[in-house]
Design an enzyme around this catalytic site. Sequence first.
Site, PDB file in Angstrom:
ATOM      1  N   SER A 136      -9.805  -7.509   6.475  1.00 53.55           N
ATOM      2  CA  SER A 136      -9.193  -6.954   7.681  1.00 53.55           C
ATOM      3  C   SER A 136     -10.026  -7.261   8.916  1.00 53.55           C
ATOM      4  O   SER A 136     -11.253  -7.300   8.858  1.00 53.55           O
ATOM      5  CB  SER A 136      -9.036  -5.429   7.554  1.00 53.55           C
ATOM      6  OG  SER A 136      -8.451  -4.898   8.719  1.00 53.55           O
ATOM      7  N   LYS A 161      -6.827  -1.929   0.713  1.00 54.08           N
ATOM      8  CA  LYS A 161      -6.409  -2.666   1.914  1.00 54.08           C
ATOM      9  C   LYS A 161      -4.987  -2.274   2.322  1.00 54.08           C
ATOM     10  O   LYS A 161      -4.685  -2.163   3.516  1.00 54.08           O
ATOM     11  CB  LYS A 161      -6.483  -4.175   1.629  1.00 54.08           C
ATOM     12  CG  LYS A 161      -5.926  -5.068   2.753  1.00 54.08           C
ATOM     13  CD  LYS A 161      -6.639  -4.842   4.089  1.00 54.08           C
ATOM     14  CE  LYS A 161      -6.448  -5.989   5.074  1.00 54.08           C
ATOM     15  NZ  LYS A 161      -5.066  -6.284   5.431  1.00 54.08           N
ATOM     16  N   HIS A 219      -5.209   1.015   4.012  1.00 51.16           N
ATOM     17  CA  HIS A 219      -5.777   0.731   5.342  1.00 51.16           C
ATOM     18  C   HIS A 219      -4.678   0.307   6.295  1.00 51.16           C
ATOM     19  O   HIS A 219      -4.572   0.807   7.421  1.00 51.16           O
ATOM     20  CB  HIS A 219      -6.833  -0.366   5.230  1.00 51.16           C
ATOM     21  CG  HIS A 219      -7.187  -1.024   6.533  1.00 51.16           C
ATOM     22  ND1 HIS A 219      -6.375  -1.968   7.140  1.00 51.16           N
ATOM     23  CD2 HIS A 219      -8.258  -0.886   7.354  1.00 51.16           C
ATOM     24  CE1 HIS A 219      -6.922  -2.357   8.269  1.00 51.16           C
ATOM     25  NE2 HIS A 219      -8.073  -1.730   8.422  1.00 51.16           N
ATOM     26  N   ASN A 220      -3.830  -0.632   5.869  1.00 46.77           N
ATOM     27  CA  ASN A 220      -2.774  -1.124   6.746  1.00 46.77           C
ATOM     28  C   ASN A 220      -1.738  -0.046   7.035  1.00 46.77           C
ATOM     29  O   ASN A 220      -1.193   0.017   8.144  1.00 46.77           O
ATOM     30  CB  ASN A 220      -2.096  -2.344   6.122  1.00 46.77           C
ATOM     31  CG  ASN A 220      -2.941  -3.598   6.233  1.00 46.77           C
ATOM     32  OD1 ASN A 220      -4.153  -3.525   6.396  1.00 46.77           O
ATOM     33  ND2 ASN A 220      -2.312  -4.751   6.147  1.00 46.77           N
ATOM     34  N   GLU A 270      -3.166   2.055   9.589  1.00 49.34           N
ATOM     35  CA  GLU A 270      -3.089   1.280  10.833  1.00 49.34           C
ATOM     36  C   GLU A 270      -1.722   1.475  11.509  1.00 49.34           C
ATOM     37  O   GLU A 270      -1.641   1.674  12.720  1.00 49.34           O
ATOM     38  CB  GLU A 270      -3.336  -0.184  10.520  1.00 49.34           C
ATOM     39  CG  GLU A 270      -3.253  -1.143  11.683  1.00 49.34           C
ATOM     40  CD  GLU A 270      -3.412  -2.579  11.220  1.00 49.34           C
ATOM     41  OE1 GLU A 270      -2.553  -3.414  11.585  1.00 49.34           O
ATOM     42  OE2 GLU A 270      -4.371  -2.871  10.478  1.00 49.34           O
TER      43      GLU A 270
END
Length: 482
Positions: A130, A184, A187-188, A191
Amino acid sequence: MEPAADIGVVGLAVMGRNLIMNMNDHGFTVAAFNRTTERVDEFLAGEAAGSNVIGAQSLEELVSQLKTPRRVMLMIKAGAPVDATIDTLIPLLDDGDIIIDGGNALFTNSIERTKRVEEAGLRFIGTGVSGGEEGARYGPSIMPGGTPEAWPHVQEIFQSIAAKVEDVPCCDWVGSDGAGHYVKMVHNGIEYGDMQVIGEAYDIMRRGLSMRHDEMHRVFAEWDQGKLDSYLIEITADIMATTDEDGAPLLEKILDAAGQKGTGKWTVISSMEIGQPMTLVGEAVYARIVSSLKDQRVAASKVLDGPQPHIDDDPQLVLADLHDALYASKIVSYAQGFMLMDAAAAEFDWDLDFASIASMWRGGCIIRSKFLSEIMAAFTEQPDRHLLLNDFFAHEIQAAQPGWRRTVTRAIAAGIPTPAYGSALAFYDAFRTERLPANLIQAQRDYFGAHTYERVDRDRGEYFHTNWTGTGGDVSSSTYNV
């Protein structure tokens, strides 16, 4: 000729090229290959000119240039191209060699690929990367998972090129098979939520308070100096200050229809499959979907009525409350994200270290912020404590609660949609409520479908059915959770 390359990278799009140059800067020799081989020549003559990067015209040549155990990192389009490349690589590699997928893969694909590659006698790493172009070039957040035995052979490379916060690399081993790509993915998803809560603040400032862009720039720049200090707040302040060629704010010329590449949707789907409430991220995904209905919204704006989007209260008080609403909603979003990862760890038998994950997110990635240092500290001090029940965050969210509620109330009264603030507040209120109305839902389910229910005056796990109409009989459904 003795192999010279420490690692091979397949794929010379922006992320692949930047990672290669990052590795080169840190003293690693990289062999580069691209399916369109002209790109290899262009890269060697351009960005990589004068570097130690070695070009390859085929996968066979790439493999021949690698030191053992061979490490091949795929920076190509997710999905079928990855599987096709893995199938081609497996016969070219020897036992113990390592295939690394650095794309935005769905974690279930990484689980399957780990198994397939290991059955061939090789090792697999599925890693989240990222930070976008700049992160890849100068220091991303890297979240590797897969075959544990592969980690010692890539650790030095990955931690050298990763972002550093207080000299700690934003990279560490996450867990087996799909764990890295799962983290991940979350995480996105977070986001998506971070961007939505900032967007809602912008909408209230712009329409509710009729603020100019230079005024909004100052507010976001000020927020970036305090609790909301983050990359996304920083770039929002920059965006507010950016003008077009005619001097008008560039932001107002950008079409209000947001795109998405799927990782937010994957997060919400996983939360539903596992049974965890990623409500704020869900609303952020749906907000993008609603934004894409541009033509329909234009038509609806001419037909459907509502209040004028204006807030009459003192602007300074509104902004102070708005700050607290954004902050509290962000706390809920991250709490939900770690709840999801906790449930996924149990579901897939991963040993996830939440303090380490928060540390990996402190730098290099899109959600990097001061806030994540507090999360790291919370899980270091109380590793088994729900984030909302951690001493620090329980105090913070309670302190922000009055302004949060006033913000949602003002937005509703003004007809300004704040799905992220509202859903986060609804979750907070549900989470702190000892007895919810779900008992009625269970009664309804038993009434129409004989799905049974538990009783508060009996042991958990003991199920009952009532013949509500007197004619339904005593036979109950075998499925409780329908």
